[in-house]
Design a protein around this motif. Sequence first.
Motif, PDB file in Angstrom:
ATOM      1  N   VAL A 242       0.853  -1.201   0.000  1.00 11.59           N
ATOM      2  CA  VAL A 242       0.000   0.000   0.000  1.00 11.59           C
ATOM      3  C   VAL A 242       0.888   1.252   0.000  1.00 11.59           C
ATOM      4  CG1 VAL A 242      -1.795   1.307   1.208  1.00 11.59           C
ATOM      5  CG2 VAL A 242      -1.925  -1.181   1.152  1.00 11.59           C
ATOM      6  N   ARG A 243       2.014   1.191   0.721  1.00 10.56           N
ATOM      7  CA  ARG A 243       2.948   2.336   0.725  1.00 10.56           C
ATOM      8  C   ARG A 243       3.437   2.617  -0.691  1.00 10.56           C
ATOM      9  NH1 ARG A 243       6.691   0.573   4.020  1.00 10.56           N
ATOM     10  NH2 ARG A 243       6.014   1.632   5.900  1.00 10.56           N
ATOM     11  N   GLU A 244       3.709   1.537  -1.418  1.00 10.17           N
ATOM     12  CA  GLU A 244       4.203   1.696  -2.793  1.00 10.17           C
ATOM     13  C   GLU A 244       3.104   2.290  -3.692  1.00 10.17           C
ATOM     14  OE1 GLU A 244       6.971   1.874  -3.949  1.00 10.17           O
ATOM     15  OE2 GLU A 244       7.082   1.171  -6.000  1.00 10.17           O
ATOM     16  N   LEU A 245       1.862   1.870  -3.474  1.00  5.13           N
ATOM     17  CA  LEU A 245       0.762   2.486  -4.240  1.00  5.13           C
ATOM     18  C   LEU A 245       0.704   3.984  -3.943  1.00  5.13           C
ATOM     19  CD1 LEU A 245      -2.321   0.047  -3.862  1.00  5.13           C
ATOM     20  CD2 LEU A 245      -0.570   0.065  -5.634  1.00  5.13           C
ATOM     21  N   ALA A 246       0.772   4.326  -2.658  1.00  8.50           N
ATOM     22  CA  ALA A 246       0.643   5.734  -2.260  1.00  8.50           C
ATOM     23  C   ALA A 246       1.791   6.575  -2.817  1.00  8.50           C
ATOM     24  CB  ALA A 246       0.595   5.839  -0.737  1.00  8.50           C
ATOM     25  N   ARG A 247       2.959   5.968  -2.941  1.00  2.00           N
ATOM     26  CA  ARG A 247       4.137   6.705  -3.434  1.00  2.00           C
ATOM     27  C   ARG A 247       3.899   7.297  -4.819  1.00  2.00           C
ATOM     28  NH1 ARG A 247       8.023   5.897  -6.959  1.00  2.00           N
ATOM     29  NH2 ARG A 247       7.529   3.715  -7.418  1.00  2.00           N
ATOM     30  N   VAL A 248       3.154   6.554  -5.672  1.00  3.89           N
ATOM     31  CA  VAL A 248       3.018   7.007  -7.057  1.00  3.89           C
ATOM     32  C   VAL A 248       1.807   7.925  -7.260  1.00  3.89           C
ATOM     33  CG1 VAL A 248       4.274   5.022  -7.954  1.00  3.89           C
ATOM     34  CG2 VAL A 248       1.764   4.925  -7.845  1.00  3.89           C
ATOM     35  N   VAL A 249       1.130   8.278  -6.145  1.00  2.00           N
ATOM     36  CA  VAL A 249      -0.038   9.170  -6.233  1.00  2.00           C
ATOM     37  C   VAL A 249       0.355  10.551  -5.713  1.00  2.00           C
ATOM     38  CG1 VAL A 249      -2.376   9.570  -5.371  1.00  2.00           C
ATOM     39  CG2 VAL A 249      -1.666   7.262  -6.031  1.00  2.00           C
TER      40      VAL A 249
ATOM     41  N   PHE B 137      -3.877   1.915   6.350  1.00  2.00           N
ATOM     42  CA  PHE B 137      -3.994   3.260   5.796  1.00  2.00           C
ATOM     43  C   PHE B 137      -3.609   4.301   6.849  1.00  2.00           C
ATOM     44  CE2 PHE B 137      -6.308   3.209   1.592  1.00  2.00           C
ATOM     45  CZ  PHE B 137      -6.132   1.861   1.364  1.00  2.00           C
ATOM     46  N   ARG B 138      -4.085   4.082   8.089  1.00  2.00           N
ATOM     47  CA  ARG B 138      -3.769   5.038   9.162  1.00  2.00           C
ATOM     48  C   ARG B 138      -2.271   5.060   9.419  1.00  2.00           C
ATOM     49  NH1 ARG B 138      -8.538   3.444  11.887  1.00  2.00           N
ATOM     50  NH2 ARG B 138     -10.074   5.077  11.499  1.00  2.00           N
ATOM     51  N   SER B 139      -1.670   3.879   9.534  1.00  2.92           N
ATOM     52  CA  SER B 139      -0.251   3.860   9.914  1.00  2.92           C
ATOM     53  C   SER B 139       0.624   4.432   8.804  1.00  2.92           C
ATOM     54  CB  SER B 139       0.193   2.466  10.332  1.00  2.92           C
ATOM     55  OG  SER B 139       0.189   1.631   9.209  1.00  2.92           O
ATOM     56  N   LEU B 140       0.136   4.443   7.571  1.00  2.00           N
ATOM     57  CA  LEU B 140       0.917   5.030   6.478  1.00  2.00           C
ATOM     58  C   LEU B 140       0.654   6.535   6.337  1.00  2.00           C
ATOM     59  CD1 LEU B 140       0.495   2.164   3.863  1.00  2.00           C
ATOM     60  CD2 LEU B 140       2.595   2.815   5.039  1.00  2.00           C
ATOM     61  N   GLY B 141      -0.210   7.059   7.215  1.00  2.00           N
ATOM     62  CA  GLY B 141      -0.454   8.505   7.189  1.00  2.00           C
ATOM     63  C   GLY B 141      -1.408   8.940   6.081  1.00  2.00           C
ATOM     64  N   LEU B 142      -2.169   7.996   5.524  1.00  4.24           N
ATOM     65  CA  LEU B 142      -3.152   8.390   4.517  1.00  4.24           C
ATOM     66  C   LEU B 142      -4.310   9.085   5.226  1.00  4.24           C
ATOM     67  CD1 LEU B 142      -2.906   5.184   2.359  1.00  4.24           C
ATOM     68  CD2 LEU B 142      -2.354   7.477   1.615  1.00  4.24           C
ATOM     69  N   GLU B 143      -4.804  10.147   4.609  1.00  2.00           N
ATOM     70  CA  GLU B 143      -5.848  10.946   5.250  1.00  2.00           C
ATOM     71  C   GLU B 143      -7.234  10.401   4.901  1.00  2.00           C
ATOM     72  OE1 GLU B 143      -4.830  14.843   3.804  1.00  2.00           O
ATOM     73  OE2 GLU B 143      -3.331  15.103   5.397  1.00  2.00           O
ATOM     74  N   GLU B 144      -8.181  10.712   5.759  1.00  3.23           N
ATOM     75  CA  GLU B 144      -9.590  10.316   5.568  1.00  3.23           C
ATOM     76  C   GLU B 144      -9.742   8.825   5.266  1.00  3.23           C
ATOM     77  OE1 GLU B 144     -11.377  12.848   2.532  1.00  3.23           O
ATOM     78  OE2 GLU B 144      -9.911  14.396   3.038  1.00  3.23           O
ATOM     79  N   PRO B 145      -9.087   7.951   6.034  1.00  6.57           N
ATOM     80  CA  PRO B 145      -9.253   6.524   5.755  1.00  6.57           C
ATOM     81  C   PRO B 145     -10.721   6.125   5.880  1.00  6.57           C
ATOM     82  CG  PRO B 145      -8.123   6.839   7.848  1.00  6.57           C
ATOM     83  CD  PRO B 145      -8.246   8.193   7.233  1.00  6.57           C
ATOM     84  N   ALA B 146     -11.191   5.391   4.889  1.00  9.29           N
ATOM     85  CA  ALA B 146     -12.613   5.039   4.865  1.00  9.29           C
ATOM     86  C   ALA B 146     -12.779   3.595   4.425  1.00  9.29           C
ATOM     87  CB  ALA B 146     -13.358   5.963   3.907  1.00  9.29           C
TER      88      ALA B 146
ATOM     89  N   PHE C  45     -23.230 -11.401  -1.885  1.00  2.00           N
ATOM     90  CA  PHE C  45     -21.803 -11.305  -1.547  1.00  2.00           C
ATOM     91  C   PHE C  45     -21.461  -9.848  -1.293  1.00  2.00           C
ATOM     92  CE2 PHE C  45     -22.174 -10.898  -6.142  1.00  2.00           C
ATOM     93  CZ  PHE C  45     -21.401  -9.790  -6.421  1.00  2.00           C
ATOM     94  N   THR C  46     -20.329  -9.636  -0.674  1.00  2.00           N
ATOM     95  CA  THR C  46     -19.889  -8.259  -0.434  1.00  2.00           C
ATOM     96  C   THR C  46     -18.461  -8.053  -0.946  1.00  2.00           C
ATOM     97  OG1 THR C  46     -18.975  -8.736   1.759  1.00  2.00           O
ATOM     98  CG2 THR C  46     -21.280  -8.036   1.673  1.00  2.00           C
ATOM     99  N   CYS C  47     -18.229  -6.839  -1.405  1.00  2.00           N
ATOM    100  CA  CYS C  47     -16.870  -6.370  -1.684  1.00  2.00           C
ATOM    101  C   CYS C  47     -16.638  -5.173  -0.780  1.00  2.00           C
ATOM    102  CB  CYS C  47     -16.722  -5.934  -3.137  1.00  2.00           C
ATOM    103  SG  CYS C  47     -16.778  -7.297  -4.286  1.00  2.00           S
ATOM    104  N   SER C  48     -15.461  -5.085  -0.201  1.00  2.00           N
ATOM    105  CA  SER C  48     -15.150  -3.963   0.690  1.00  2.00           C
ATOM    106  C   SER C  48     -14.100  -3.085   0.031  1.00  2.00           C
ATOM    107  CB  SER C  48     -14.604  -4.474   2.021  1.00  2.00           C
ATOM    108  OG  SER C  48     -15.549  -5.337   2.618  1.00  2.00           O
ATOM    109  N   MET C  49     -14.347  -1.789   0.098  1.00  2.00           N
ATOM    110  CA  MET C  49     -13.383  -0.850  -0.478  1.00  2.00           C
ATOM    111  C   MET C  49     -12.776  -0.015   0.648  1.00  2.00           C
ATOM    112  SD  MET C  49     -13.779   1.864  -3.583  1.00  2.00           S
ATOM    113  CE  MET C  49     -14.909   3.008  -2.793  1.00  2.00           C
ATOM    114  N   PHE C  50     -11.466   0.004   0.693  1.00  2.00           N
ATOM    115  CA  PHE C  50     -10.732   0.820   1.665  1.00  2.00           C
ATOM    116  C   PHE C  50     -10.040   1.919   0.875  1.00  2.00           C
ATOM    117  CE2 PHE C  50     -11.098  -3.470   3.244  1.00  2.00           C
ATOM    118  CZ  PHE C  50     -11.609  -3.276   4.521  1.00  2.00           C
ATOM    119  N   SER C  51     -10.204   3.149   1.347  1.00  2.00           N
ATOM    120  CA  SER C  51      -9.612   4.249   0.583  1.00  2.00           C
ATOM    121  C   SER C  51      -9.045   5.306   1.525  1.00  2.00           C
ATOM    122  CB  SER C  51     -10.657   4.880  -0.351  1.00  2.00           C
ATOM    123  OG  SER C  51     -11.733   5.381   0.411  1.00  2.00           O
ATOM    124  N   GLY C  52      -8.172   6.125   0.981  1.00  2.00           N
ATOM    125  CA  GLY C  52      -7.592   7.219   1.744  1.00  2.00           C
ATOM    126  C   GLY C  52      -6.938   8.202   0.802  1.00  2.00           C
TER     127      GLY C  52
END
Length: 270
Positions: free
Chosen positions: A125-132, A186-195, A260-267
């Motif tokens: 997830v850190r690597e994903l955030a790096r390129v945004v 997400f929280r520990s990586l400092g992403l804002e508005e984790p949802a 069924f359910t799909c869960s989306m985590f975002s920040g």
Amino acid sequence: MTDTDAYIRALEVFNPLMEPTVCAAIQALGLPSGSRGLDAGCGIGLQTLLLAEAVGPAGHVTGLDISPEFLTYAEGIVAEAGLSDLVSFQEGDVRKLPFEDSTFDWVWSSCCVGYAAALEPLSSVRELARVVRPGGSVAILVWSSERLLPGYPLLEARLNGTAPGIAPFVAGKSPELHFSRALGWFRSLGLEEPAARTFVGDAHAPLTDEVRDALLALFEMRWPGVESELSPEDRAAYGRLCLPESPDFILDHPDYYAFFTCSMFSGRVA
Ligand SMILES: C[S@@+](CC[C@H](N)C(=O)[O-])C[C@H]1O[C@@H](n2cnc3c(N)ncnc32)[C@H](O)[C@@H]1O
């Protein structure tokens, strides 16, 4: 049929069941029109296409996957949809993305980062955030639950309690590594508005051939090789209810219903 061909077929056959739920999740993200994004672990590009439609003709989506075979197939799907100008594909590893920092407005990863057993979630997830870019969004979507055997909750619970049933999680792994703990990543990586948001799909009789095939593919994906872990009674019940050659195959029940359910985590990147 090779394993790759079988996997491609499974993703395609399963798509009619999955697509409305994925569309609802993409819509909820509110990707800006004209924005540029990355679909990390894009498989055969079915969701890359939906993401490209979401950002419109002024936007662009890059689909990245580790499998060149999937990418070749994805290129065909996108060309057939007439969207090749808006989508490009690149071979690569989500653990070391071949992009500069802040390249994209957003990144999406479905059933890959945070889900695949081989990918350590925090660093991926850190690597994903790096390129945004700062202010852009990171979203991961995971298949999070299902009820597929109406009237047989105990059998279904026991199927889900096997090693294939809890996959991609593995017994004995730290609870922190289960996708349901993604808010903590997400929280520990400092992403804002984790949802965290949950999207529901369902199917009920009478099933179209397309949805019946998708559910059958889902049974095969959820419980592969499960028989070896079952008691003789459960193995017999599984064979009777879950195998298409059985006269009591549950998908042929006139009152069949599943969800069924799909869960989306975002920040947001700070
Ligand atoms: C379950 S499929 C999901 C495909 C697609 N995102 C979807 O939801 O339909 C997982 C995908 O992740 C890809 N993948 C697994 N490990 C990867 C890695 N380290 N880097 C890039 N892609 C990876 C696989 O090749 C596969 O296409």
